[in-house]
Design a protein around this motif. Structure first.
Motif, mmCIF file in Angstrom:
data_model
loop_
_atom_site.group_PDB
_atom_site.id
_atom_site.type_symbol
_atom_site.label_atom_id
_atom_site.label_comp_id
_atom_site.label_asym_id
_atom_site.label_seq_id
_atom_site.Cartn_x
_atom_site.Cartn_y
_atom_site.Cartn_z
ATOM 1 N N LEU A 122 0.816 -1.210 0.000
ATOM 2 C CA LEU A 122 0.000 0.000 0.000
ATOM 3 C C LEU A 122 0.854 1.265 0.000
ATOM 4 O O LEU A 122 0.498 2.263 -0.635
ATOM 5 C CB LEU A 122 -0.936 -0.004 1.210
ATOM 6 C CG LEU A 122 -2.019 -1.095 1.181
ATOM 7 C CD1 LEU A 122 -2.829 -1.078 2.469
ATOM 8 C CD2 LEU A 122 -2.934 -0.927 -0.031
ATOM 9 N N LEU A 123 1.989 1.236 0.712
ATOM 10 C CA LEU A 123 2.867 2.404 0.689
ATOM 11 C C LEU A 123 3.503 2.598 -0.682
ATOM 12 O O LEU A 123 3.696 3.728 -1.140
ATOM 13 C CB LEU A 123 3.948 2.275 1.764
ATOM 14 C CG LEU A 123 3.498 2.638 3.179
ATOM 15 C CD1 LEU A 123 4.539 2.208 4.197
ATOM 16 C CD2 LEU A 123 3.229 4.131 3.291
ATOM 17 N N ALA A 124 3.835 1.500 -1.356
ATOM 18 C CA ALA A 124 4.366 1.611 -2.715
ATOM 19 C C ALA A 124 3.308 2.186 -3.647
ATOM 20 O O ALA A 124 3.617 3.002 -4.538
ATOM 21 C CB ALA A 124 4.834 0.250 -3.210
ATOM 22 N N ALA A 125 2.037 1.780 -3.469
ATOM 23 C CA ALA A 125 0.956 2.336 -4.276
ATOM 24 C C ALA A 125 0.792 3.833 -4.009
ATOM 25 O O ALA A 125 0.636 4.638 -4.938
ATOM 26 C CB ALA A 125 -0.346 1.594 -3.979
ATOM 27 N N LEU A 126 0.828 4.210 -2.717
ATOM 28 C CA LEU A 126 0.743 5.628 -2.363
ATOM 29 C C LEU A 126 1.887 6.408 -2.993
ATOM 30 O O LEU A 126 1.692 7.511 -3.526
ATOM 31 C CB LEU A 126 0.787 5.769 -0.842
ATOM 32 C CG LEU A 126 0.896 7.202 -0.300
ATOM 33 C CD1 LEU A 126 -0.334 8.021 -0.675
ATOM 34 C CD2 LEU A 126 1.090 7.194 1.216
ATOM 35 N N ALA A 127 3.092 5.836 -2.958
ATOM 36 C CA ALA A 127 4.253 6.504 -3.543
ATOM 37 C C ALA A 127 4.052 6.723 -5.040
ATOM 38 O O ALA A 127 4.403 7.786 -5.570
ATOM 39 C CB ALA A 127 5.509 5.677 -3.292
ATOM 40 N N GLY A 128 3.479 5.725 -5.724
ATOM 41 C CA GLY A 128 3.228 5.872 -7.153
ATOM 42 C C GLY A 128 2.263 7.014 -7.453
ATOM 43 O O GLY A 128 2.461 7.770 -8.415
ATOM 44 N N VAL A 129 1.224 7.144 -6.635
ATOM 45 C CA VAL A 129 0.257 8.225 -6.834
ATOM 46 C C VAL A 129 0.907 9.582 -6.553
ATOM 47 O O VAL A 129 0.748 10.536 -7.326
ATOM 48 C CB VAL A 129 -0.963 8.011 -5.918
ATOM 49 C CG1 VAL A 129 -1.908 9.220 -6.003
ATOM 50 C CG2 VAL A 129 -1.706 6.738 -6.316
ATOM 51 N N LEU A 130 1.658 9.680 -5.455
ATOM 52 C CA LEU A 130 2.334 10.938 -5.126
ATOM 53 C C LEU A 130 3.313 11.341 -6.214
ATOM 54 O O LEU A 130 3.421 12.525 -6.579
ATOM 55 C CB LEU A 130 3.069 10.802 -3.791
ATOM 56 C CG LEU A 130 2.204 10.662 -2.538
ATOM 57 C CD1 LEU A 130 3.085 10.409 -1.317
ATOM 58 C CD2 LEU A 130 1.348 11.906 -2.325
ATOM 59 N N LEU A 131 4.029 10.356 -6.760
ATOM 60 C CA LEU A 131 5.006 10.653 -7.804
ATOM 61 C C LEU A 131 4.313 11.146 -9.070
ATOM 62 O O LEU A 131 4.808 12.038 -9.761
ATOM 63 C CB LEU A 131 5.838 9.408 -8.092
ATOM 64 C CG LEU A 131 7.108 9.603 -8.909
ATOM 65 C CD1 LEU A 131 8.036 10.608 -8.250
ATOM 66 C CD2 LEU A 131 7.825 8.267 -9.092
#
Length: 291
Positions: free
Chosen positions: A212-221
């Motif tokens: 989930l943190l990797a998914a959040l990072a993708g959205v933020l990026l």
């Protein structure tokens, strides 16, 4: 511009924390299984990446299928390599090898796209590989699967970047993100099936944090690159090294000696120089025709 750069720092902080979660598993869950579960959870980002008018199937289709599949396969190799490396090595050492990615991009562009590279970037390549030798010190310390996995991750990430830059102007953002999830799902799932290990409750929590943190990072990026040029956001990736050193010391008892720190500085300096230098030359992905 400032908001975009700050979002870039936040994105790579989320990536670093995600890596700390998967490292905390300490190999209790096989790397390919962790990658599969992480990619499955990563699909949670699709609604935030989907633009108005996009169809859900666009995440799994492409105008240039060959480049889409290169990105999918390289994404799987990169993810499996990084999880394997984080399981076996100190976080800072893993990041130092993964951060060879900009240098690998330069080499791949010369080999496959016949890009002209000047002496400054060749110097950065040489300095980067000297840094690798200082970090690894072959013959003076034991090297193993973790080091090979980290380098494979950096190389696969470079291949993914080349495919992304070539396909980017012709593909929807949803499709590009979908490729990065499809490869880990298919390849991680295929490798997982023969020896599936059911995680316990604590391991599920760590896997959830990882995915989930990797998914959040993708959205933020994604939002970072909408607000600021990619060339300004890309260097924020190197902030992960600070997180890695901190997490490694406080959470995992990692200790870095002086030669390794010197090697890390050489690799980071070469990578940052390569990013800055690429911005000053005509980007090859804007003048290369792909048939």
């Amino acid at each position: 511009m400032l908001k975009g750069v700050l979002l870039g720092f936040a994105a790579f902080a989320a990536y670093a924390i995600s890596d700390a979660f998967v490292k905390s598993l300490r190999g209790a869950v096989p790397a390919y299984e962790a990658v599969f579960i992480g990619a499955l959870l990563g699909l949670a980002a699709l609604p935030f990446i989907r633009s108005p008018g996009d169809r859900w199937r666009d995440a799994f289709t492409a105008n240039r299928p060959a480049l889409w599949w290169i990105r999918a396969v390289s994404g799987a190799i990169s993810n499996i390599g990084s999880v394997t490396a984080f399981t076996l090595l100190p976080m800072a050492e893993v990041f130092s090898l993964i951060f060879l990615m900009p240098i690998f991009v330069t080499l791949l562009s010369v080999l496959f796209l016949k890009e002209h590279v000047g002496w400054r970037r060749w110097t950065a390549v040489v300095v980067g590989f000297i840094g690798v030798l200082v970090v690894l010190r072959p013959g003076f310390r034991d090297l193993g699967l973790g080091h090979a996995a980290a380098i494979a991750c950096g190389l696969a990430s470079a291949a993914s970047v080349v495919a992304l830059r070539l396909a980017g102007p012709h593909e929807k953002r949803l499709s590009l993100y979908g490729a990065g999830m499809t490869g880990p799902l298919l390849i991680g799932g295929a490798l997982m099936l023969p020896h599936f290990v059911w995680p316990n409750a604590g391991e599920w929590l760590l896997l959830a944090g990882y995915g989930l943190l990797a998914a959040l990072a993708g959205v933020l990026l994604m939002y970072a690159t909408l607000l600021a040029p990619a060339a300004r956001v890309a260097p924020t990736q190197y902030s992960q090294m600070l997180w890695a050193i901190g997490f490694g010391y406080w959470l995992f008892g990692d200790h870095l000696d002086w030669p390794m720190l010197i090697g890390i500085v050489l690799i980071l300096g070469a990578g940052l120089f390569t990013l800055v230098r690429e911005e000053k030359v005509t980007p090859w992905w804007r003048r290369t025709k792909v048939i």
